[in-house]
Design a protein around this motif. Sequence first.
Motif, PDB file in Angstrom:
ATOM      1  N   CYS A  67       2.623  -6.707   3.718  1.00 43.95           N
ATOM      2  CA  CYS A  67       2.785  -5.325   3.283  1.00 43.95           C
ATOM      3  C   CYS A  67       3.436  -4.494   4.380  1.00 43.95           C
ATOM      4  O   CYS A  67       4.108  -3.510   4.098  1.00 43.95           O
ATOM      5  N   CYS A  97      -1.681  -5.690   5.784  1.00 47.30           N
ATOM      6  CA  CYS A  97      -1.441  -7.077   6.155  1.00 47.30           C
ATOM      7  C   CYS A  97       0.030  -7.207   6.546  1.00 47.30           C
ATOM      8  O   CYS A  97       0.822  -6.283   6.367  1.00 47.30           O
ATOM      9  N   CYS A 123      -6.463  -4.754   3.249  1.00 42.77           N
ATOM     10  CA  CYS A 123      -5.128  -4.179   3.389  1.00 42.77           C
ATOM     11  C   CYS A 123      -5.003  -3.083   2.347  1.00 42.77           C
ATOM     12  O   CYS A 123      -5.249  -3.319   1.166  1.00 42.77           O
ATOM     13  N   CYS A 146      -2.027  -3.957  -0.490  1.00 45.56           N
ATOM     14  CA  CYS A 146      -2.235  -4.974  -1.524  1.00 45.56           C
ATOM     15  C   CYS A 146      -3.708  -5.104  -1.898  1.00 45.56           C
ATOM     16  O   CYS A 146      -4.053  -5.853  -2.797  1.00 45.56           O
TER      17      CYS A 146
HETATM   18 ZN    ZN Z   1      -1.275  -6.347   2.077  1.00 48.08          ZN
END
Ligand code: ZN
Length: 698
Positions: A305, A302, A276, A279
Amino acid sequence: MLGIGLLAIFGPTLLSLAAVLFVFPTVPGSLMDNETIALAISVLVLAGVVWLAVSVLVRGSLHRQKVSGSRPVPPESFTDVPNPQWSWRSNKAVFPKRMVTVVAVAVVATALDLVLVFLIASSSFPASLGMLGAGIVLATLFGSIAALVAALPWSVPSEVAVADDGIHFWYDSPYDRRTAREVLSWTDLNVLRSSTPGGADPITRLVRFLRIDSENAQIIASEWPLHRAVRPSSPRTQTPPRKGEGSGTPSPERTFPHVTTPIATETSRSQRGVACVRCRVRYPGLEGFRLLWCKVDHFYVCRNCWREGCQEGHGRGIKATSKPSRILGAVVLGVAFLAIWYPAVSYDYNLTNAWRNTNPTPIADLTPGEIAKVDGTILSSSLVAWGGHEVYYSKTGWSWTWNTTDNFELGDATGTLLVATGAWYLIYNGPHMAWWAPHTTMWVYERGDRVQIVGSVSRLGNGTLHLDAQIASQAAAVPLITLEPSVMSAALLLLIPSLIGAISVAGAVVLLARRVRSRRALHGQPMLALDASAESRDPNRSWIPNGRGTTPRKRGVGAMGVVLGGVALLAVYPGLGPRADSGYWGLGFIGTIVVLSAGLFSYMLLFGGVGRPSYVAIDDVGFRMWFESPYDRHLSDTVFPWAEIQDIHMTSGKGAHWVLRWTTGEVVNLYMLRRSNLNLLLQEWARRGSRNTDPQRT
Ligand SMILES: [Zn+2]
Ligand SMILES: [Zn+2]
């Protein structure tokens, strides 16, 4: 627009296939009449044309109703002139090379079609009629794609002006002036640039796309740095909202209390695969396909996020994402579907081709593993070497079917071999009448008959040469038989492998390109590993058990089981080898059902829904779920916030189930909740929902 495109490409292709099928006589014994198939295809294409025409007409009349009262104005009557405020420079667009290529392809395809039709008409190559037909279908496919691309309108500005607010374009055609973009502001260019990870220069794309000549391109390139915004240092900085989306974009102050911030801090040992971008948590293996591709940021995120960093799709909801799991699923399903039909097609083609285009091989020269034609005399000890029996079908009455258990010896001047009849495909009448069949008139093979057989050669364990008879006839009747590869088999023999190749390459290119873009957007920062032990269930909540939760490993094992089960099913029936009479066509039909159901089932297991939580809890924010796997906790919705539930309802029709609809438009299947926990969710939501709408109540 999509409908017109599909029809433009596949309409002519299917019609040419239909025409080719009409021309050729049906091969005796083939599953369906060529003319029936051709008729069905023609009707299908015709229905498409009618549907499009009706929808265009309806839209046209609706549009006219809306603008009734104001008469349509011909665009030529506008006396537009380029605004004298800016200094215009004429744009001498380079001669459109792409157009030349595309038109050339269309012309060549048409010419090829004509040549092939002429060849068929003169029928100087009777042996390869099937290949010619396949050529026509393929040439029409490529030709109509090229023609469609050529017909697409490309607006090229005739004059360009660079001003303080942006780049202005002037088009010669009054229609282009109405529909194409007149000005591209520097702000928009900056937005374009910041939304492209890796920092690709939008100017390069602009110049290429609008075919701006080099002189104007230089002026634009020299002006651009003066207006370029300083690039944000971190890719996690919010992307500015796009023009025209302001109303739908959530305000920056909006908070997401239910979002758990990822707690990964450790650098992942492996830096391969996908992470991701927001993050930086790495998702290994199949978990990587559960990430969301943000269409605005152009990188993978993800779910956590996506809610927080992407503000739930930058105001566009779930529509601003594309799921890599869907692409993977579609590619795998498409390839499996095509592959399951390939044995039937190649079996049919190889046998009929060997019958038509090869000469008999002396028995002494046969090599195991090949498909060969032999010409010999039946040396069997029993009188009836290859017979059959009658079977009764309630629909069609009595019919004759050849035995699959008969064996006989066949000899020619060079040697003998053993013939088996278990995999017969097309058997013509023998010279002797079957006296035991009262309802049908059939002719069988006896000792001493001379026959021609096409079949697969093998060698038995004891060294005997063995032939699986697949196409057979008495030798005297061979000149009368016009059997040859059917057009459908010849066309599909080429079409299936090329489609398999095209689908897998296209899917792989999209998925790989997205991985590369995501990796670039990380700007060299290391991927982080999710620490499984660091997170635990909040002990302050009262968790209610929801059964054994799923983990990625359990789901993977389940999906593998489903796929292996499907394969085992097909191995039992129709089995690994060809079947008498139908060859591999049965594998195609039954395999399609198995591929579809196993595919959908394993897709649901791997990527569908949110997995099965092991515990649930209720608090003021929403309905919380606890997943055993840390990846599930980041890739699934772990909370159904009360404020974001649009409604919860039972679907109608077959397989009715409970679903939850988000305010973002996404729908979640609630299969993962126990009955009692589903009731809990319904009760709590109803209680809080009614309190929200009616503030009087307490
Ligand atoms: Zn993420
Ligand atoms: Zn985004």
